[in-house]
Design an enzyme around this catalytic site. Structure first.
Site, PDB file in Angstrom:
ATOM      1  CE  LYS A  85      -7.235   2.213   5.395  1.00  0.00           C
ATOM      2  NZ  LYS A  85      -7.783   0.948   4.862  1.00  0.00           N
ATOM      3  CB  SER A  91     -11.685  -2.647   2.715  1.00  0.00           C
ATOM      4  OG  SER A  91     -10.347  -3.048   2.856  1.00  0.00           O
ATOM      5  NE  ARG A 124      -3.739   2.077   2.700  1.00  0.00           N
ATOM      6  CZ  ARG A 124      -3.545   3.227   3.363  1.00  0.00           C
ATOM      7  NH1 ARG A 124      -2.395   3.458   3.964  1.00  0.00           N
ATOM      8  NH2 ARG A 124      -4.508   4.126   3.432  1.00  0.00           N
TER       9      ARG A 124
END
Length: 215
Positions: free
Chosen positions: A142, A113, A44
């Protein structure tokens, strides 16, 4: 997947963060976690361009192949396919799971997700292999992840689907047992490992919580 099943490999997903891992080095951090037993790396990097992401994927793939672990790429199906990675991890803003399932190799892994059980059931019906569910606890890694759902939110997802559920968001070795007890197959972590001065030992701490629970 070598001799490990997908649920076993999902016990600990290490999600990369090139900024948090700078002191130790991203590749050094990944190598240490894999040697300690991490089953999946999720690449990521929201700031890397396509070539940079592909280069990172190729470097990490050498390490995961050597340890029997898996590499999935966050969001970027094109990079995952170009690198010959094991899979991709999608979110609500990405292509539909069914669209991806129709164009990828048979054993290609698709993670999705969501913290909504109805969305989880839909993703499963479209061919998702596992669900990343959270944010379980508040996290700064996040900031757009929404409200914390707690272990109860994990249990609701586990009860709604038959594929593995992985808890994500604010997870540490100290609260991982609560995630196991809610029925999750594993946990996904960013800061607790990427920001660690000893990522190998931290990985062992996470995996020890599973051993203690099952033993």
């Amino acid at each position: 997947m070598a001799n490990r099943s997908l649920p076993e490999l999902l016990r600990l997903i290490v999600i990369t963060d090139p900024i948090l891992s700078k002191p130790f080095g991203l590749i050094n951090t990944i190598e240490a976690t894999l040697e300690a037993g991490a089953g999946m790396i999720q690449l990521r990097d929201k700031h890397a361009n396509s070539n940079e992401l592909l280069e990172s994927a190729m470097r990490i793939l050498v390490l995961t192949r050597a340890t029997g672990a898996l590499l999935v790429v966050n969001d970027r199906l094109d990079v995952a396919l170009a690198a010959n990675a094991d899979g991709v991890h999608l979110g609500p803003d990405d292509a539909r799971v069914s669209q991806v399932r129709n164009i990828v190799p048979e054993n290609f892994i698709i993670g999705y997700s969501t913290d909504d059980p109805s969305e989880g059931k839909e993703a499963e019906s479209q061919g998702a292999d596992y669900l990343g569910c959270g944010t379980v606890y508040k996290t700064s890694n996040k900031p757009d992840a929404g409200s914390a759902i707690g272990p109860d939110g994990i249990k609701k997802m586990v009860d709604a689907v038959s594929i593995p559920v992985v808890g994500i968001g604010g997870i540490t070795p100290q609260n991982t047992t609560e995630i196991w007890n809610a029925g999750a197959s594993g946990v996904a972590v960013i800061g607790a490992i990427m920001d660690s001065s000893d990522p190998g030992n931290q990985t062992k701490e996470f995996l020890r919580t599973y051993t203690d629970r099952s033993g």
